[in-house]
Motif scaffolding. Structure first.
Motif, mmCIF file in Angstrom:
data_model
loop_
_atom_site.group_PDB
_atom_site.id
_atom_site.type_symbol
_atom_site.label_atom_id
_atom_site.label_comp_id
_atom_site.label_asym_id
_atom_site.label_seq_id
_atom_site.Cartn_x
_atom_site.Cartn_y
_atom_site.Cartn_z
ATOM 1 N N THR A 187 -0.525 5.816 -8.630
ATOM 2 C CA THR A 187 0.039 4.649 -7.951
ATOM 3 C C THR A 187 -0.450 3.347 -8.587
ATOM 4 N N ILE A 188 -1.689 3.338 -9.046
ATOM 5 C CA ILE A 188 -2.207 2.140 -9.706
ATOM 6 C C ILE A 188 -1.458 1.894 -11.011
ATOM 7 N N LYS A 228 -7.229 8.750 2.080
ATOM 8 C CA LYS A 228 -6.475 7.671 1.436
ATOM 9 C C LYS A 228 -6.752 6.304 2.068
ATOM 10 N N ALA A 278 0.875 -1.182 0.000
ATOM 11 C CA ALA A 278 0.000 0.000 0.000
ATOM 12 C C ALA A 278 0.902 1.219 0.000
ATOM 13 N N ALA A 300 1.070 5.680 -0.608
ATOM 14 C CA ALA A 300 0.430 6.974 -0.832
ATOM 15 C C ALA A 300 1.444 8.071 -0.541
ATOM 16 N N SER A 348 -8.272 4.138 -1.141
ATOM 17 C CA SER A 348 -8.686 5.551 -1.184
ATOM 18 C C SER A 348 -10.203 5.661 -1.246
ATOM 19 N N THR A 379 -8.538 -2.639 -5.560
ATOM 20 C CA THR A 379 -8.824 -1.233 -5.249
ATOM 21 C C THR A 379 -10.294 -1.001 -4.953
ATOM 22 N N CYS A 415 -10.671 4.879 -10.746
ATOM 23 C CA CYS A 415 -9.893 3.650 -10.564
ATOM 24 C C CYS A 415 -10.360 2.538 -11.501
ATOM 25 N N ASN A 431 -5.303 -0.510 -2.906
ATOM 26 C CA ASN A 431 -5.642 0.914 -2.832
ATOM 27 C C ASN A 431 -6.984 1.068 -2.120
#
Length: 409
Positions: free
Chosen positions: A320-321, A251, A242, A244, A312, A333, A339, A310
């Motif tokens: 980040t993905i 997040k 993970a 961020a 968020s 996610t 996303c 993820n």
């Protein structure tokens, strides 16, 4: 053709800063001129032509104005007048706005200049702030006042935080007057179809709205061998990652910690990007890693991970993905923002927001990373290759400038 870009940071400080510089460099590589205007952080010595907006005192006073009077974006009067003077000297053919919130820009002064200059403006949206009376995101609050008229803001105590006044109604009305007031020259670029659809429901609906996804440099982000598992003594475990740039409620920090505590024994979670004071909050089952600017180190961790998670609650089109996919690592996610546009069933799993058990089930369904799954990740991320994405900006800039020239002739 001359382009001026405006963002809180330039090349440093997170996704929008890197995106801003990537657009600049791709534009200049075609033989054009560029000026990147920034206020808070910037890379040095990388060949980008930059203009610094204001100073620390300007930022500090703008912060005070925001905290007390909920007047975010209405401080920095002198700094913005100097910015306008520099823009008039530079005489751009087109302006590309990014995040103009962040305690550095007076949007009233800036938009009065843009209206007077009568030049094309492309506004790359990184959140929802341009069409709300206060907040960059409203998912946590479940608020839809932005569709008609902001007032009594439920997000007043979150960024850009106000501890006293609530002027969300006046902010909304002023933004609507100024931003929609140049709709004939204003094109919105949303990095996700999700954000583009929101903009179509806002007072900016009369603007031209395009979707250009954020891009990723696939010559930098690619599978790479490392020794993260070995150095942490977890070679016999499946690694869940993970990451961020800032771990907050938005997040999904609490949900991520829950996931780390409830994984099966043959799994371990590593959280990257923590502030030093947050390390103590992380349960003992989890590997805590503070924020790092060492890109190669991040690539090696992405590559060694069996799955990226993820959580968020509020997001637009998280890079980040893309970074995880580019390193051959599949994603689990929350179904947040754009996303769902970044993955497919071969390289990722979507989970309903707030469903922590769903994240755990998704991680277990992914299991150990396979060569087939990694290939699916690499195939998917090809559509977000950086130059492919940012060439679309060059085409858009050229089209808008040519149209403006033909209107004047």
């Amino acid at each position: 053709m001359k382009l001026a870009l405006i963002n809180a940071e330039s090349g440093k400080g997170g996704g929008p800063a890197t995106i801003c510089d990537d657009i600049y460099k791709n534009f200049v590589a075609e033989g054009n001129e560029g000026l990147a205007c920034w206020a808070r952080q910037a890379n040095e010595g990388d060949g980008v032509n930059r203009y610094k907006i204001g100073n620390k005192m300007d930022l500090a006073w703008h912060l005070v104005v925001s905290r007390l009077f909920d007047a975010h974006g209405l401080g920095s009067v002198i700094a913005t007048k100097k910015l306008v003077k520099r823009l008039k000297e530079y005489d751009p053919d087109i302006v590309n706005l990014h995040n103009i919130h962040g305690y550095f820009c007076n949007y009233k002064i800036l938009f009065e200049y843009l209206k007077e200059a009568d030049i094309p403006v492309v506004w790359t949206l990184h959140d929802c702030w341009p069409f709300t009376g206060h907040c960059p995101y409203f998912d946590l609050a479940g608020c839809d006042k932005w569709k008609t008229q902001c007032h009594d803001c439920p997000e007043k105590k979150r960024y850009p935080k106000s501890i006293w006044m609530d002027r969300s109604k006046r902010n909304y009305e002023l933004k609507k007057e100024l931003f929609a007031g140049i709709s004939k020259n204003l094109t919105l670029v949303a990095p996700s179809a999700w954000l583009g659809d929101l903009a179509k429901e806002s007072f900016l609906r009369d603007c031209r709205i395009e979707v250009i996804n954020n891009g990723i440099d696939l010559t930098v982000f690619a599978p790479s061998k490392g020794d993260f598992k070995k150095s942490h003594g977890i070679e016999d475990k499946k690694l869940v990652l993970a990451l961020a740039s800032e771990w907050t409620v938005r997040k999904g920090f609490e949900d991520i910690k829950y996931v780390g505590q409830h994984l099966p024994e043959d799994y371990v979670l590593a959280i990257v990007g923590l502030q030093p004071e947050q390390v103590a909050e992380v349960p003992k089952e989890i590997i805590p890693i503070t924020r790092t600017n060492n890109v190669q180190q991040l690539i090696e961790i992405y590559s060694e991970a069996d799955v990226f998670v993820n959580a968020s609650i509020e997001d637009n089109f998280p890079t980040t993905i893309l970074e995880s996919l580019a390193c051959g690592t599949p994603v689990v996610t929350y179904d947040t923002g754009g996303c769902r546009e970044e993955i497919n069933e071969d390289c990722g799993i979507l989970v309903e927001k707030y469903n922590k058990e769903g994240l755990l089930e998704g991680i277990k369904a992914m299991g150990t990373k396979t060569e087939e799954r990694s290939k699916a990740c690499l195939n998917k991320v090809q559509q977000f290759e950086k130059k492919k994405m940012y060439d679309k900006y060059n085409i858009l800039f050229g089209e808008l400038v040519e149209k403006k020239v033909s209107q004047k002739s």
